[in-house]
Design a protein around this motif. Structure first.
Motif, PDB file in Angstrom:
ATOM      1  N   ALA A  33      -6.890  -5.755  14.264  1.00 23.74           N
ATOM      2  CA  ALA A  33      -6.277  -6.748  13.364  1.00 23.74           C
ATOM      3  C   ALA A  33      -6.982  -6.736  12.005  1.00 23.74           C
ATOM      4  O   ALA A  33      -6.322  -6.780  10.957  1.00 23.74           O
ATOM      5  N   GLY A  34      -8.305  -6.645  12.009  1.00 28.03           N
ATOM      6  CA  GLY A  34      -9.050  -6.559  10.754  1.00 28.03           C
ATOM      7  C   GLY A  34      -8.721  -5.288  10.006  1.00 28.03           C
ATOM      8  O   GLY A  34      -8.602  -5.281   8.775  1.00 28.03           O
ATOM      9  N   GLY A  35      -8.568  -4.184  10.737  1.00 27.85           N
ATOM     10  CA  GLY A  35      -8.199  -2.911  10.108  1.00 27.85           C
ATOM     11  C   GLY A  35      -6.824  -2.977   9.468  1.00 27.85           C
ATOM     12  O   GLY A  35      -6.607  -2.435   8.380  1.00 27.85           O
ATOM     13  N   ALA A  36      -5.896  -3.658  10.137  1.00 20.92           N
ATOM     14  CA  ALA A  36      -4.560  -3.832   9.556  1.00 20.92           C
ATOM     15  C   ALA A  36      -4.642  -4.653   8.268  1.00 20.92           C
ATOM     16  O   ALA A  36      -3.956  -4.342   7.285  1.00 20.92           O
ATOM     17  N   ARG A  37      -5.506  -5.668   8.261  1.00 21.49           N
ATOM     18  CA  ARG A  37      -5.696  -6.452   7.020  1.00 21.49           C
ATOM     19  C   ARG A  37      -6.290  -5.573   5.919  1.00 21.49           C
ATOM     20  O   ARG A  37      -5.909  -5.690   4.752  1.00 21.49           O
ATOM     21  N   ASP A  38      -7.245  -4.708   6.273  1.00 18.82           N
ATOM     22  CA  ASP A  38      -7.833  -3.804   5.278  1.00 18.82           C
ATOM     23  C   ASP A  38      -6.778  -2.875   4.690  1.00 18.82           C
ATOM     24  O   ASP A  38      -6.763  -2.623   3.479  1.00 18.82           O
ATOM     25  N   MET A  39      -5.901  -2.370   5.552  1.00 20.14           N
ATOM     26  CA  MET A  39      -4.836  -1.480   5.080  1.00 20.14           C
ATOM     27  C   MET A  39      -3.878  -2.245   4.167  1.00 20.14           C
ATOM     28  O   MET A  39      -3.448  -1.730   3.131  1.00 20.14           O
ATOM     29  N   TRP A  40      -3.551  -3.490   4.523  1.00 26.00           N
ATOM     30  CA  TRP A  40      -2.671  -4.312   3.697  1.00 26.00           C
ATOM     31  C   TRP A  40      -3.318  -4.585   2.343  1.00 26.00           C
ATOM     32  O   TRP A  40      -2.660  -4.528   1.300  1.00 26.00           O
ATOM     33  N   ARG A  41      -4.626  -4.881   2.347  1.00 21.90           N
ATOM     34  CA  ARG A  41      -5.329  -5.168   1.091  1.00 21.90           C
ATOM     35  C   ARG A  41      -5.296  -3.946   0.172  1.00 21.90           C
ATOM     36  O   ARG A  41      -5.052  -4.072  -1.033  1.00 21.90           O
ATOM     37  N   ALA A  42      -5.515  -2.767   0.739  1.00 22.31           N
ATOM     38  CA  ALA A  42      -5.485  -1.550  -0.083  1.00 22.31           C
ATOM     39  C   ALA A  42      -4.084  -1.316  -0.650  1.00 22.31           C
ATOM     40  O   ALA A  42      -3.926  -0.951  -1.818  1.00 22.31           O
ATOM     41  N   MET A  46      -3.057  -1.378  -4.541  1.00 20.41           N
ATOM     42  CA  MET A  46      -2.399  -0.224  -5.137  1.00 20.41           C
ATOM     43  C   MET A  46      -1.173  -0.676  -5.926  1.00 20.41           C
ATOM     44  O   MET A  46      -0.949  -0.222  -7.051  1.00 20.41           O
ATOM     45  N   ARG A  47      -0.401  -1.585  -5.338  1.00 19.85           N
ATOM     46  CA  ARG A  47       0.786  -2.083  -6.020  1.00 19.85           C
ATOM     47  C   ARG A  47       0.416  -2.887  -7.264  1.00 19.85           C
ATOM     48  O   ARG A  47       1.064  -2.790  -8.294  1.00 19.85           O
ATOM     49  N   LYS A  48      -0.647  -3.674  -7.143  1.00 23.31           N
ATOM     50  CA  LYS A  48      -1.080  -4.510  -8.267  1.00 23.31           C
ATOM     51  C   LYS A  48      -1.636  -3.643  -9.404  1.00 23.31           C
ATOM     52  O   LYS A  48      -1.362  -3.896 -10.573  1.00 23.31           O
ATOM     53  N   ALA A  49      -2.412  -2.625  -9.051  1.00 22.35           N
ATOM     54  CA  ALA A  49      -3.007  -1.752 -10.069  1.00 22.35           C
ATOM     55  C   ALA A  49      -1.927  -0.968 -10.807  1.00 22.35           C
ATOM     56  O   ALA A  49      -2.031  -0.750 -12.012  1.00 22.35           O
ATOM     57  N   ASN A  50      -0.917  -0.499 -10.064  1.00 20.45           N
ATOM     58  CA  ASN A  50       0.182   0.261 -10.652  1.00 20.45           C
ATOM     59  C   ASN A  50      -0.346   1.352 -11.586  1.00 20.45           C
ATOM     60  O   ASN A  50       0.070   1.458 -12.736  1.00 20.45           O
ATOM     61  N   TYR A  51      -1.278   2.128 -11.064  1.00 20.27           N
ATOM     62  CA  TYR A  51      -1.985   3.121 -11.868  1.00 20.27           C
ATOM     63  C   TYR A  51      -1.584   4.522 -11.407  1.00 20.27           C
ATOM     64  O   TYR A  51      -1.744   4.856 -10.226  1.00 20.27           O
ATOM     65  N   PHE A  58      -6.340   4.826  -2.933  1.00 20.62           N
ATOM     66  CA  PHE A  58      -6.055   3.648  -2.114  1.00 20.62           C
ATOM     67  C   PHE A  58      -5.801   4.022  -0.655  1.00 20.62           C
ATOM     68  O   PHE A  58      -6.136   3.254   0.242  1.00 20.62           O
ATOM     69  N   HIS A  59      -5.238   5.206  -0.426  1.00 23.73           N
ATOM     70  CA  HIS A  59      -5.103   5.693   0.950  1.00 23.73           C
ATOM     71  C   HIS A  59      -6.493   5.834   1.582  1.00 23.73           C
ATOM     72  O   HIS A  59      -6.737   5.347   2.692  1.00 23.73           O
ATOM     73  N   ALA A  60      -7.376   6.511   0.884  1.00 18.79           N
ATOM     74  CA  ALA A  60      -8.732   6.740   1.411  1.00 18.79           C
ATOM     75  C   ALA A  60      -9.482   5.426   1.575  1.00 18.79           C
ATOM     76  O   ALA A  60     -10.163   5.212   2.586  1.00 18.79           O
ATOM     77  N   ARG A  61      -9.354   4.528   0.613  1.00 12.79           N
ATOM     78  CA  ARG A  61     -10.088   3.260   0.685  1.00 12.79           C
ATOM     79  C   ARG A  61      -9.619   2.388   1.841  1.00 12.79           C
ATOM     80  O   ARG A  61     -10.421   1.809   2.573  1.00 12.79           O
ATOM     81  N   GLY A  62      -8.321   2.281   2.041  1.00 14.06           N
ATOM     82  CA  GLY A  62      -7.801   1.482   3.144  1.00 14.06           C
ATOM     83  C   GLY A  62      -8.257   2.016   4.489  1.00 14.06           C
ATOM     84  O   GLY A  62      -8.689   1.257   5.365  1.00 14.06           O
ATOM     85  N   ASN A  63      -8.181   3.325   4.661  1.00 15.13           N
ATOM     86  CA  ASN A  63      -8.613   3.940   5.917  1.00 15.13           C
ATOM     87  C   ASN A  63     -10.121   3.810   6.112  1.00 15.13           C
ATOM     88  O   ASN A  63     -10.589   3.573   7.222  1.00 15.13           O
ATOM     89  N   TYR A  64     -10.877   3.955   5.041  1.00 17.36           N
ATOM     90  CA  TYR A  64     -12.332   3.818   5.110  1.00 17.36           C
ATOM     91  C   TYR A  64     -12.736   2.414   5.540  1.00 17.36           C
ATOM     92  O   TYR A  64     -13.530   2.236   6.464  1.00 17.36           O
ATOM     93  N   ASP A  65     -12.163   1.414   4.883  1.00 17.71           N
ATOM     94  CA  ASP A  65     -12.499   0.025   5.212  1.00 17.71           C
ATOM     95  C   ASP A  65     -12.110  -0.308   6.647  1.00 17.71           C
ATOM     96  O   ASP A  65     -12.866  -0.961   7.364  1.00 17.71           O
ATOM     97  N   ALA A  66     -10.940   0.124   7.066  1.00 16.98           N
ATOM     98  CA  ALA A  66     -10.475  -0.170   8.424  1.00 16.98           C
ATOM     99  C   ALA A  66     -11.344   0.526   9.470  1.00 16.98           C
ATOM    100  O   ALA A  66     -11.735  -0.083  10.468  1.00 16.98           O
ATOM    101  N   LEU A 123      -9.302   4.051 -13.688  1.00 20.53           N
ATOM    102  CA  LEU A 123      -8.865   2.971 -12.794  1.00 20.53           C
ATOM    103  C   LEU A 123      -9.823   1.795 -12.978  1.00 20.53           C
ATOM    104  O   LEU A 123     -11.037   1.977 -12.948  1.00 20.53           O
ATOM    105  N   PRO A 124      -9.304   0.580 -13.208  1.00 17.08           N
ATOM    106  CA  PRO A 124     -10.179  -0.564 -13.428  1.00 17.08           C
ATOM    107  C   PRO A 124     -11.217  -0.722 -12.308  1.00 17.08           C
ATOM    108  O   PRO A 124     -10.937  -0.478 -11.150  1.00 17.08           O
ATOM    109  N   SER A 125     -12.401  -1.148 -12.675  1.00 18.64           N
ATOM    110  CA  SER A 125     -13.519  -1.230 -11.723  1.00 18.64           C
ATOM    111  C   SER A 125     -13.317  -2.279 -10.647  1.00 18.64           C
ATOM    112  O   SER A 125     -13.983  -2.232  -9.617  1.00 18.64           O
ATOM    113  N   LYS A 126     -12.411  -3.229 -10.842  1.00 17.57           N
ATOM    114  CA  LYS A 126     -12.200  -4.244  -9.806  1.00 17.57           C
ATOM    115  C   LYS A 126     -11.563  -3.656  -8.554  1.00 17.57           C
ATOM    116  O   LYS A 126     -11.544  -4.300  -7.517  1.00 17.57           O
ATOM    117  N   TYR A 127     -11.075  -2.421  -8.635  1.00 24.42           N
ATOM    118  CA  TYR A 127     -10.531  -1.739  -7.476  1.00 24.42           C
ATOM    119  C   TYR A 127     -11.549  -0.761  -6.973  1.00 24.42           C
ATOM    120  O   TYR A 127     -11.523  -0.123  -6.061  1.00 24.42           O
TER     121      TYR A 127
END
Length: 127
Positions: A33-42, A46-51, A58-66, A123-127
């Motif tokens: 469940a936490g991993g699914a939240r990490d994937m959703w956050r990434a 990604m959608r918010k950054a629109n970069y 964002f693919h790598a980051r979501g999978n890494y966090d999860a 890419l902005p540093s907040k991501y």
């Protein structure tokens, strides 16, 4: 009666054990469940950054966090990534090469690789 008491005591000992399959099963589900939240956050980031060019990051980051959550998180990341890529390859028309590169970034993140390998310049540093 003694058999019943012995069974109850044995059940308590098994439930208190660190190798209890119920507690490890609960941990797997919690991590998934936490991993699914990490994937959703990434995905949301990604959608918010629109970069342009940040998709693989964002693919790598979501999978890494999860995956850092444990086997449940890694499982959730794999299931979500595979489902997304299967859907995307059939619907979006981006092609097999884009799917292959996305899956490479997914696997890199799940294996514990640094997501910044895919981070685009600017890419902005907040991501």
């Amino acid at each position: 009666m003694r058999l019943c008491i012995c069974f109850v005591l044995l059940s308590i000992i098994v439930c208190a054990s660190a190798d209890n399959p119920f507690s490890s099963g609960f941990k797997f589900v919690r991590d998934a469940a936490g991993g699914a939240r990490d994937m959703w956050r990434a995905y949301r980031d990604m959608r918010k950054a629109n970069y342009i060019g940040a998709d693989k990051y964002f693919h790598a980051r979501g999978n890494y966090d999860a995956a850092r959550r444990g086997p449940g998180g890694a499982w959730a990341a794999r299931v979500i990534s595979d489902a997304r890529e299967n859907w995307q390859s059939r619907v979006s028309g981006r092609g097999a090469e884009d799917t292959r590169l996305d899956q490479e970034a997914n696997a890199w993140g799940r294996a514990g690789g640094d997501p910044n390998r895919y981070r685009p310049r600017g890419l902005p540093s907040k991501y």
